[in-house]
Design a protein around this motif. Structure first.
Motif, PDB file in Angstrom:
ATOM      1  N   UNK A   1      -6.184 -10.140   7.509  1.00 29.82           N
ATOM      2  CA  UNK A   1      -6.441  -8.724   7.726  1.00 29.82           C
ATOM      3  C   UNK A   1      -5.163  -7.984   7.407  1.00 29.82           C
ATOM      4  N   UNK A   2      -5.261  -6.750   6.975  1.00 30.67           N
ATOM      5  CA  UNK A   2      -4.055  -5.997   6.621  1.00 30.67           C
ATOM      6  C   UNK A   2      -4.325  -4.525   6.642  1.00 30.67           C
ATOM      7  N   UNK A   3      -3.309  -3.766   6.354  1.00 29.05           N
ATOM      8  CA  UNK A   3      -3.434  -2.321   6.337  1.00 29.05           C
ATOM      9  C   UNK A   3      -3.510  -1.835   4.896  1.00 29.05           C
ATOM     10  N   UNK A   4      -4.253  -0.739   4.681  1.00 25.82           N
ATOM     11  CA  UNK A   4      -4.323  -0.169   3.343  1.00 25.82           C
ATOM     12  C   UNK A   4      -3.070   0.638   3.068  1.00 25.82           C
ATOM     13  N   UNK A   5      -2.789   0.840   1.793  1.00 23.71           N
ATOM     14  CA  UNK A   5      -1.589   1.562   1.394  1.00 23.71           C
ATOM     15  C   UNK A   5      -1.733   3.039   1.694  1.00 23.71           C
ATOM     16  N   UNK A   6      -0.641   3.685   2.146  1.00 23.48           N
ATOM     17  CA  UNK A   6      -0.663   5.122   2.404  1.00 23.48           C
ATOM     18  C   UNK A   6      -0.516   5.889   1.092  1.00 23.48           C
ATOM     19  N   UNK A   7      -1.182   7.030   1.007  1.00 25.12           N
ATOM     20  CA  UNK A   7      -1.058   7.892  -0.164  1.00 25.12           C
ATOM     21  C   UNK A   7      -0.920   9.323   0.304  1.00 25.12           C
ATOM     22  N   UNK A   8      -0.621  10.220  -0.617  1.00 24.99           N
ATOM     23  CA  UNK A   8      -0.502  11.641  -0.259  1.00 24.99           C
ATOM     24  C   UNK A   8      -1.293  12.460  -1.260  1.00 24.99           C
ATOM     25  N   UNK A   9      -1.938  13.519  -0.790  1.00 24.63           N
ATOM     26  CA  UNK A   9      -2.671  14.418  -1.672  1.00 24.63           C
ATOM     27  C   UNK A   9      -2.336  15.840  -1.273  1.00 24.63           C
TER      28      UNK A   9
ATOM     29  N   UNK B   1       4.703  -6.801   9.788  1.00 21.20           N
ATOM     30  CA  UNK B   1       4.771  -5.340   9.722  1.00 21.20           C
ATOM     31  C   UNK B   1       3.390  -4.753   9.492  1.00 21.20           C
ATOM     32  N   UNK B   2       3.132  -3.642  10.143  1.00 22.34           N
ATOM     33  CA  UNK B   2       1.855  -2.951   9.957  1.00 22.34           C
ATOM     34  C   UNK B   2       1.897  -2.009   8.760  1.00 22.34           C
ATOM     35  N   UNK B   3       3.062  -1.894   8.123  1.00 19.88           N
ATOM     36  CA  UNK B   3       3.223  -0.978   7.006  1.00 19.88           C
ATOM     37  C   UNK B   3       3.097  -1.707   5.680  1.00 19.88           C
ATOM     38  N   UNK B   4       2.620  -0.982   4.670  1.00 16.08           N
ATOM     39  CA  UNK B   4       2.520  -1.562   3.343  1.00 16.08           C
ATOM     40  C   UNK B   4       3.918  -1.903   2.826  1.00 16.08           C
ATOM     41  N   UNK B   5       4.026  -3.003   2.099  1.00 20.01           N
ATOM     42  CA  UNK B   5       5.320  -3.406   1.571  1.00 20.01           C
ATOM     43  C   UNK B   5       5.770  -2.454   0.460  1.00 20.01           C
ATOM     44  N   UNK B   6       7.064  -2.209   0.399  1.00 20.77           N
ATOM     45  CA  UNK B   6       7.641  -1.413  -0.683  1.00 20.77           C
ATOM     46  C   UNK B   6       8.659  -2.268  -1.418  1.00 20.77           C
TER      47      UNK B   6
ATOM     48  N   UNK C   1       6.419   2.351  12.728  1.00 19.06           N
ATOM     49  CA  UNK C   1       4.994   2.130  12.500  1.00 19.06           C
ATOM     50  C   UNK C   1       4.162   3.178  13.217  1.00 19.06           C
ATOM     51  N   UNK C   2       4.522   3.506  14.437  1.00 21.78           N
ATOM     52  CA  UNK C   2       3.759   4.501  15.198  1.00 21.78           C
ATOM     53  C   UNK C   2       3.791   5.861  14.495  1.00 21.78           C
TER      54      UNK C   2
END
Length: 592
Positions: free
Chosen positions: A9-17, A564-569, A64-65
């Motif tokens: 299970x994992x988190x989806x990548x964050x994006x901005x619009x 980590x709950x954050x997407x890797x960079x 993460x929060x």
């Protein structure tokens, strides 16, 4: 219960619009001017962040929060893994009642799955008697009161023709590789519990075909159909549709684990689906592997071949039939004929000793019927045949009397006594009784756990013939190589691997089974050997070299750490502007 879950299970990548308030549509300039920033980060959906698969509880870091949009939704405290485990253990131990502990563990799993499995893995000896036998049986009797939310799929007899549609509702179907199914007719030694049988199985499916338990019909908190059980051809076609719907939904390699079906139905489905599906029956085959493993352990202690032991089964249900059948296969593999293999194996049920004069013998145990006069008393039969090993799977508490145990001890230096029935109240005798009446010489094992016994200044630790020593490894090995069926040979293999697990020191101390806290090690060992067997016998769909199996399993095993709950960079090298960019910019300026 499975100790290795090959899931991710994992988190989806964050994006901005662009902010919705800054669209290109015409606006009334006299309206209130929005002060929102030009861009907002579109965060991972809250339902994913706080889903049971991903929720780290107070383990989320401050970054993460903030970046996941959950800052302020929990107190400022940030707990380490050790602190989270301490908090769970403190809550667990705060409950004095075992059913309350079961309720707490179930709630934990519904909200924080990874923390649940981590706590179980670290505290197997403490937790297993709660989430497995004996407490799970008690919990099933009051399951309607404990029900809190979705833990599996309920398919009723009124859903015929629509089972695939129901299975498609399972939210994590893309990662489903194994299913545990029950129809609730024979839950442990407690009988027909209908839909309450959902509490026994894990991914659980309950086939609610009704119940013949009148007390459940009248129970206002019962969660299933208050109707009589489906029977005959309708029942068989119902289960047929379920099996086909499973493979259509999840794939042909999906492992289907049958649990707590009534004995005649259990054997019928086992034979019916043998060459069609990847399936097994834990009450028959899992119990058989554990039972034979124990018998091989007694062989190690007594240094006497199994074929020379006189073995008496009390009970002729799924467990006894499964163990006696696998025992026969073991003896046949040693070169004995069927007649020779069956010679020293006796079976006793409610009608007395299984003799050739009986007309009501189940087909599976006809081979063990003896040419002898009818004997209705177990005590009398023990006195007559002088068994060196006595196996109880009757659900009748106290069946192994002082007279029976003393008789065995009088005829054998190290009598083997197995009280398999669950829960503890149904055990044929206690550990204390077995040791006391045999002068501390019995090799005792039970289905449910018993505490150590002090006898003549010596601490005697009973073994637990727990199915958790067999089915997790069998499932792990089969799933690893994506086998489409489970041949009988892997159950013999599992029994031998289990028997080899106790050290010589353990054996010398009379312990023929591993300790419960070693269950994960046992599962890995059996899983590796099962996978190798399936590969070497061309039954594996996944292309693996046998030597790769161990490392492959470890790489793909369910991870107890969140990470980590954050997407890797990742970093890119500095990208300098093209030399002609400055000239192009000047040309554009001139044109303005």
């Amino acid at each position: 219960m499975s100790f290795f879950r090959i899931l991710h299970c994992g988190f989806t990548r964050q994006t901005a619009i662009p902010n919705a308030h800054q669209s290109n549509s015409k606006r009334n300039t006299n309206t209130f001017k929005c002060s929102a920033p030009a861009y907002d980060t579109i965060r991972t959906p809250l339902e994913l962040v706080l889903s049971k698969q991903s929720n780290k509880f107070l383990g989320f870091t401050l970054e993460e929060r903030q970046r996941l949009g959950i800052h302020g939704l929990m107190p400022a405290c940030i707990r380490s893994d050790e602190e989270q485990m301490l908090a769970i253990e403190s809550n667990f131990l705060a409950f004095s009642d075992n059913v309350a502990k079961y309720r707490y563990m179930r709630a934990l799993r519904l909200a924080y799955e990874k923390l649940y499995f981590k706590f179980v893995a670290r505290n197997v000896k403490l937790v297993l008697p709660i989430i497995y036998t004996p407490t799970v049986g008690v919990a099933c009797t009051v399951y309607g009161m404990l029900y809190r939310g979705v833990v599996g799929i309920h398919i009723t007899k009124h859903d015929r023709g629509h089972m695939k549609q129901i299975l498609l509702n399972w939210p994590t179907r893309s990662s489903t590789q194994a299913i545990c199914v029950t129809d609730g007719e024979r839950i442990l030694g407690l009988g027909d519990l209908g839909a309450n049988g959902m509490g026994i199985s894990l991914m659980p499916v309950c086939l609610d075909v009704g119940t013949n338990n009148k007390s459940l019909h009248e129970d206002p908190l019962y969660i299933g159909l208050r109707e009589e059980r489906l029977k005959g051809d309708e029942y068989v076609s119902f289960v047929d549709e379920f099996m086909e719907s499973v493979v259509e939904t999840f794939g042909r390699q999906t492992l289907i684990h049958f649990e707590d079906f009534a004995t005649p139905n259990a054997f019928m489905f086992l034979n019916r689906y043998q060459d069609c599906y990847c399936h097994f029956n834990d009450d028959i085959q899992g119990t058989a592997a554990v039972g034979l493993g124990g018998l091989l352990g007694i062989q190690r202690i007594t240094k006497k071949p199994l074929e020379e032991h006189v073995i008496l089964f009390a009970g002729a249900g799924s467990a006894a039939m499964g163990i006696s059948s696998l025992l026969k296969e073991e003896l046949l593999s040693r070169g004995l004929s069927e007649v020779e293999a069956a010679k020293n194996i006796y079976i006793f049920d409610q009608g007395g000793a299984i003799t050739k004069k009986r007309k009501d013998i189940p087909e599976n145990i006809v081979i063990f019927a003896k040419e002898m006069s009818p004997i209705k008393s177990l005590e009398e039969l023990v006195e007559k045949i002088k068994p060196s090993i006595l196996i109880g799977a009757t659900g009748t508490g106290g069946l192994f009397t002082e007279k029976i145990i003393r008789s065995m001890a009088a005829n054998h230096e190290r009598p083997g006594i197995f009280a398999y029935s669950n829960p503890t109240s149904k055990s044929e005798c206690t550990a204390e009784q077995a040791y006391k009446f045999s002068d501390g010489r019995a090799i005792f094992s039970s289905g449910s756990p018993f505490p150590p016994v002090e006898f003549n200044g010596k601490r005697l630790t009973p073994g637990q013939a727990n199915n958790c020593f067999a089915f997790p490894g069998l499932v792990l090995g089969t799933m690893t190589v994506q086998a489409e069926r489970m041949p009988n040979e892997i159950f013999l293999l599992a029994a031998h691997e289990l028997a080899k697990f106790p050290t010589d020191e353990d054996i010398n101390g009379g312990r023929i089974y591993p300790q419960v806290e070693q269950a994960i090690e046992v599962a890995l060992k059996i899983g590796v050997e099962v996978a190798k067997y399936l590969i070497e016998n061309d039954l594996a769909k996944r292309a693996l070299d046998p030597d790769e199996v161990h490392d492959y399993i470890l790489r793909h095993a369910y991870q107890l750490e969140y990470g980590s709950a954050l997407a890797k960079t990742w970093n890119y090298p500095e990208m300098k502007p093209h030399p002609s960019t400055a000239g192009l910019q000047k040309e554009l300026e001139k044109k303005k």
